[in-house]
Design a protein around this motif. Structure first.
Motif, PDB file in Angstrom:
ATOM      1  N   ASN A   1     -22.983  75.386  81.165  1.00  9.84           N
ATOM      2  CA  ASN A   1     -23.027  75.835  79.765  1.00  9.84           C
ATOM      3  C   ASN A   1     -23.769  77.162  79.643  1.00  9.84           C
ATOM      4  O   ASN A   1     -23.345  78.064  78.901  1.00  9.84           O
ATOM      5  N   VAL A   2     -24.879  77.300  80.373  1.00  6.94           N
ATOM      6  CA  VAL A   2     -25.624  78.561  80.359  1.00  6.94           C
ATOM      7  C   VAL A   2     -24.742  79.697  80.890  1.00  6.94           C
ATOM      8  O   VAL A   2     -24.684  80.787  80.313  1.00  6.94           O
ATOM      9  N   ALA A   3     -24.051  79.440  82.001  1.00  6.37           N
ATOM     10  CA  ALA A   3     -23.179  80.466  82.585  1.00  6.37           C
ATOM     11  C   ALA A   3     -22.066  80.850  81.612  1.00  6.37           C
ATOM     12  O   ALA A   3     -21.709  82.033  81.489  1.00  6.37           O
ATOM     13  N   LYS A   4     -21.542  79.851  80.906  1.00  6.25           N
ATOM     14  CA  LYS A   4     -20.486  80.113  79.928  1.00  6.25           C
ATOM     15  C   LYS A   4     -20.983  81.046  78.820  1.00  6.25           C
ATOM     16  O   LYS A   4     -20.276  81.976  78.413  1.00  6.25           O
ATOM     17  N   ILE A   5     -22.194  80.798  78.343  1.00  6.61           N
ATOM     18  CA  ILE A   5     -22.759  81.633  77.269  1.00  6.61           C
ATOM     19  C   ILE A   5     -22.944  83.064  77.759  1.00  6.61           C
ATOM     20  O   ILE A   5     -22.577  84.025  77.076  1.00  6.61           O
ATOM     21  N   TYR A   6     -23.508  83.216  78.955  1.00  4.54           N
ATOM     22  CA  TYR A   6     -23.740  84.567  79.469  1.00  4.54           C
ATOM     23  C   TYR A   6     -22.418  85.318  79.687  1.00  4.54           C
ATOM     24  O   TYR A   6     -22.304  86.505  79.358  1.00  4.54           O
ATOM     25  N   ARG A   7     -21.419  84.638  80.223  1.00  2.00           N
ATOM     26  CA  ARG A   7     -20.145  85.316  80.473  1.00  2.00           C
ATOM     27  C   ARG A   7     -19.422  85.635  79.171  1.00  2.00           C
ATOM     28  O   ARG A   7     -18.701  86.634  79.089  1.00  2.00           O
ATOM     29  N   SER A   8     -19.644  84.806  78.165  1.00  2.00           N
ATOM     30  CA  SER A   8     -19.101  85.115  76.848  1.00  2.00           C
ATOM     31  C   SER A   8     -19.768  86.364  76.271  1.00  2.00           C
ATOM     32  O   SER A   8     -19.112  87.207  75.652  1.00  2.00           O
ATOM     33  N   MET A   9     -21.081  86.489  76.482  1.00  2.00           N
ATOM     34  CA  MET A   9     -21.798  87.678  76.030  1.00  2.00           C
ATOM     35  C   MET A   9     -21.254  88.935  76.718  1.00  2.00           C
ATOM     36  O   MET A   9     -21.102  89.990  76.089  1.00  2.00           O
ATOM     37  N   ALA A  10     -20.950  88.811  77.997  1.00  2.00           N
ATOM     38  CA  ALA A  10     -20.396  89.954  78.731  1.00  2.00           C
ATOM     39  C   ALA A  10     -19.002  90.294  78.226  1.00  2.00           C
ATOM     40  O   ALA A  10     -18.649  91.472  78.075  1.00  2.00           O
TER      41      ALA A  10
ATOM     42  N   ILE B   1     -23.744  92.361  76.878  1.00  2.00           N
ATOM     43  CA  ILE B   1     -24.405  92.743  78.122  1.00  2.00           C
ATOM     44  C   ILE B   1     -23.311  93.064  79.133  1.00  2.00           C
ATOM     45  O   ILE B   1     -22.148  92.706  78.933  1.00  2.00           O
ATOM     46  N   SER B   2     -23.671  93.713  80.221  1.00  2.00           N
ATOM     47  CA  SER B   2     -22.673  94.052  81.235  1.00  2.00           C
ATOM     48  C   SER B   2     -22.365  92.826  82.086  1.00  2.00           C
ATOM     49  O   SER B   2     -23.189  91.909  82.198  1.00  2.00           O
ATOM     50  N   PRO B   3     -21.190  92.781  82.708  1.00  2.00           N
ATOM     51  CA  PRO B   3     -20.884  91.665  83.610  1.00  2.00           C
ATOM     52  C   PRO B   3     -21.907  91.532  84.741  1.00  2.00           C
ATOM     53  O   PRO B   3     -22.272  90.419  85.124  1.00  2.00           O
ATOM     54  N   LYS B   4     -22.397  92.680  85.235  1.00  2.00           N
ATOM     55  CA  LYS B   4     -23.406  92.653  86.295  1.00  2.00           C
ATOM     56  C   LYS B   4     -24.688  92.001  85.806  1.00  2.00           C
ATOM     57  O   LYS B   4     -25.289  91.171  86.502  1.00  2.00           O
TER      58      LYS B   4
END
Length: 701
Positions: free
Chosen positions: A335-344, A349-352
């Protein structure tokens, strides 16, 4: 000694502002600028360079002068002196040039900056508008849309963006600003560059669509509901396209003075200072050492635990989340990874950067893996027995000096601390959902919490960009204790005659970010239901104050996640619609209590809900749960959607008049009984002795 100095180097007169810490535009700076520019008109210099010492260019007005009678020379006159100089003036920017600082730069003929510099006009955040030519010079230099976006957003932009927008003329990669700015100024002199006065530039009438102003009015009527300064900003920028500079400045000045005298600006300025004051703990020595916090563990990888973990990953601090089994852990990490990748994906934020933050969050199911962490935050189910199990295990495995924190919203942290052999290291860190977005952090000091733990928590809060407020231990601390009274009156208004839609609309029209029943549906009615089950009948209070949510929960209507609560929600879009059957439920339950429902005015709804908050706020203050009234305002503005332009519930009480607040609470005591409507003793005492809240606070220092 003047904070403005002057020297001539290689035929360039260098005006230096040295007014630490942020070179604010104090009265002495304004006087020094006028005198120096006048003096330089008749010396041997060929041009002038305006530069600042320290870490930043002029970062804005001198906040110590806020609320005091302004002294001449006024900033618009100072800037007119700069702009009308017969000698070319270059402003050299570094750090931040904000508000009046950026207006100063705009009044110079040329602007250069280090690439790391940022510029902006943030006055809208204080219920103001740029009052020294910002609304008139900016559109003349950058165009109408850039001006509207910059001034209405209140957000700074980078030097490179300002260069693209023609607000800065030259950007240096980095290096020594003074040396490079001196060379740049000498180059302009050699080129016989003209005096480019922003006030003399005309706006191309074909460069914008005339409908743009109404579009921005409508957008900001929704975005910054009920606030006047955004509308006046649009008026002023529009005036820049229709009037000459002199007349435009008159319109801007009138609008600025109107804003400055408004209750809205007073409220926003109050919160501006209150936020900074809240970070200071009265009885904590300034030289208190802090503990080194380089690694964090979170107990629980659910939505709250994951959100808390993201705060630390965002700040570059590694986090380890612990769960009871691999399935729960993997779900939380995913779920955390999903949120961060959605932000990218949304370019926040950048994908990196997204992958970097994901990598900072690891997981475990073994308490022994927490032996070396510096801080543990428990974010598990709100049960004292569950907390006891967690803290007993943490006490066994965590190293000496590790801080043990609980994210509990209500429970007794003194009791939780006793589950360990190190109660001095136990603290409450109450994050607000969604934890990676909400800025408030209630830092709850238990009876035995030592100073360096408090100092460390405050420092860490700032590092992860939270707004910290100290609270002492009681049921619900500051925010949720007050919220309980607010929610009580929501339910009593429902039973007595209001509809869910009326209550929510009344509070949102007044300025709340969301209606209270919308918030309940968003959080989930199951959360509050389960919390009530841990209370005695006496603690629960009047059954009328929780019967409706209990019935909805028992019907399976637990809010957005079930598709229905007080409202019905579209399963795909989550769009909210009213449900007539809820009104039927309310009618039925009211009848069961023998309540005859009557039409209720929006004003009645607002009064009862706001006065319930205010009265409890005074009780919290008199008991010492909060350090100061303004801390309570910070909690409600940053954690509960209270309109900042009203300054928080305690300032709203003062604006309304403490005598009027007291009289209204007494009136409700007469009509609704004294179980909930007994005025705070502090409030009563202040009214009876004709003492202001600020005077009372000063007397108790």
């Amino acid at each position: 000694m003047s904070p403005v100095s002057y020297e001539i180097i290689e035929n360039i007169g260098i005006i230096t502002i040295d007014n630490p810490p942020v070179n604010a535009l104090s009265h002495a700076v304004r006087v020094g600028l006028v005198e120096t520019v006048h003096q330089a008109q008749n010396d041997e210099s060929d041009a002038l360079l305006l530069i600042c010492t320290g870490k930043t260019f002029i970062a804005g007005a001198d906040i110590s002068e806020f609320g005091k009678p302004p002294q001449e020379p006024f900033l618009p006159d100072v800037l007119n002196t700069l702009e009308q100089s017969d000698k070319l003036i270059v402003a050299a920017l570094h750090g931040q040039a904000l508000g009046g600082g950026f207006e100063t730069a705009l009044s110079c003929h040329y602007r250069c900056a280090l690439a790391s510099a940022k510029v902006g006009l943030p006055e809208v955040n204080l219920g103001l508008l740029p009052g020294a030519g910002g609304t008139q010079r900016t559109p003349r230099l950058a165009g109408v849309k850039v001006a509207l976006d910059l001034i209405l957003s209140g957000k700074p932009i980078s030097a490179s963006t300002a260069l693209e927008d023609h607000l800065i003329d030259h950007v240096f990669a980095e290096g020594d600003l003074k040396t490079q700015a001196l060379a740049y100024t000498k180059g302009l002199v050699a080129q016989k560059a003209p005096l480019r006065r922003a006030s003399e530039q005309e706006i191309d009438q074909n460069s914008f669509d005339g409908a743009i102003f109404d579009q921005y009015r409508k957008t900001y009527a929704k975005k910054l509901r009920n606030q006047n300064s955004p509308q006046l900003i649009v008026d002023c920028v529009e005036a820049a396209t229709k009037e000459n500079f002199t007349d435009g400045m008159k319109i801007e000045r009138d609008a600025f003075l109107q804003c400055r005298a408004s209750d809205q600006s007073a409220g926003l300025r109050h919160i501006f200072f209150a936020e900074r004051q809240a970070a200071k703990i009265k009885d904590l020595p300034r030289d208190t050492a802090t503990r080194d916090i380089q690694s964090i563990a979170i107990i629980g990888a659910g939505l709250m635990g994951g959100g808390i973990a993201m705060n630390f990953a965002n700040a570059g601090i590694p986090v380890k989340m612990l769960e009871i089994n691999d399935d729960a852990l993997n779900k939380g990490l995913a779920n955390v990874a999903k949120i961060y990748r959605s932000m990218a994906a949304k370019n926040r934020i950048s994908p990196k950067e997204s992958e970097k933050r994901i990598a900072l969050i690891s997981g475990t199911t073994d308490y022994n893996d927490l032996q070396d962490v510096d801080l543990v935050i428990e974010a598990v189910f709100e049960s004292i027995e569950v907390k006891k199990d967690v803290f007993t295990k943490l006490d066994q495995v965590c190293k000496d000096g590790a801080i043990l924190a609980t994210n509990t919203s209500y429970l007794d942290i003194n009791e939780i601390a006793q589950f360990t052999k190190r109660p001095q290291d136990v603290i409450g860190l109450h994050f607000f959902s969604p934890a990676h977005i909400m800025k408030l952090l209630e830092i709850v000091r238990a009876d035995e919490t030592v100073d360096d733990v408090m100092a460390s928590a405050m420092a860490l809060a700032r590092k992860i960009k939270k707004v910290p407020v100290q609270a002492r231990v009681c049921y619900g601390f500051i925010g949720n204790r007050m919220l309980r009274q607010y929610q009580r009156e929501v339910q009593m208004c429902l039973i007595e005659g209001a509809s869910p839609e009326q209550i929510d609309k009344s509070m949102m029209d007044w300025g709340m970010a969301m209606g209270p029943l919308m918030v309940a549906d968003l959080a989930g009615l199951d959360i509050s239901y389960k919390a009530r089950q841990a209370l005695s009948d006496e603690q629960k209070g009047d059954p009328k104050s929780y019967r409706i949510p209990d019935v909805l929960f028992e019907m399976g209507r637990i809010g957005q996640k079930s598709g229905s609560g007080y409202y019905i929600y579209d399963p795909q879009t989550k769009a909210r619609t009213a449900d007539p059957s809820v009104n039927d439920i309310i009618e039925r339950e009211a009848a069961a209590f023998g309540v005859t429902r009557k039409a209720m005015s929006d004003e009645e709804v607002l009064n009862r809900l706001s006065l319930a908050l205010i009265n409890e706020g005074f009780k919290i203050l008199e008991e010492g749960i909060a350090q100061r009234a303004s801390d309570i305002d910070v909690v409600y503005c940053f954690g509960y959607g209270f309109p900042k332009y009203r300054g928080g519930p305690m300032l709203f009480a003062q604006t309304r008049g403490l005598d009027k607040v007291y009289q209204d609470i007494c009136a409700y005591r007469e009509s609704h009984g004294d179980l909930y409507w007994t005025p705070s003793k502090l409030l009563q005492n202040l009214v009876e002795t004709n003492t202001s809240l600020s005077d009372w606070e000063e007397s108790t220092q």
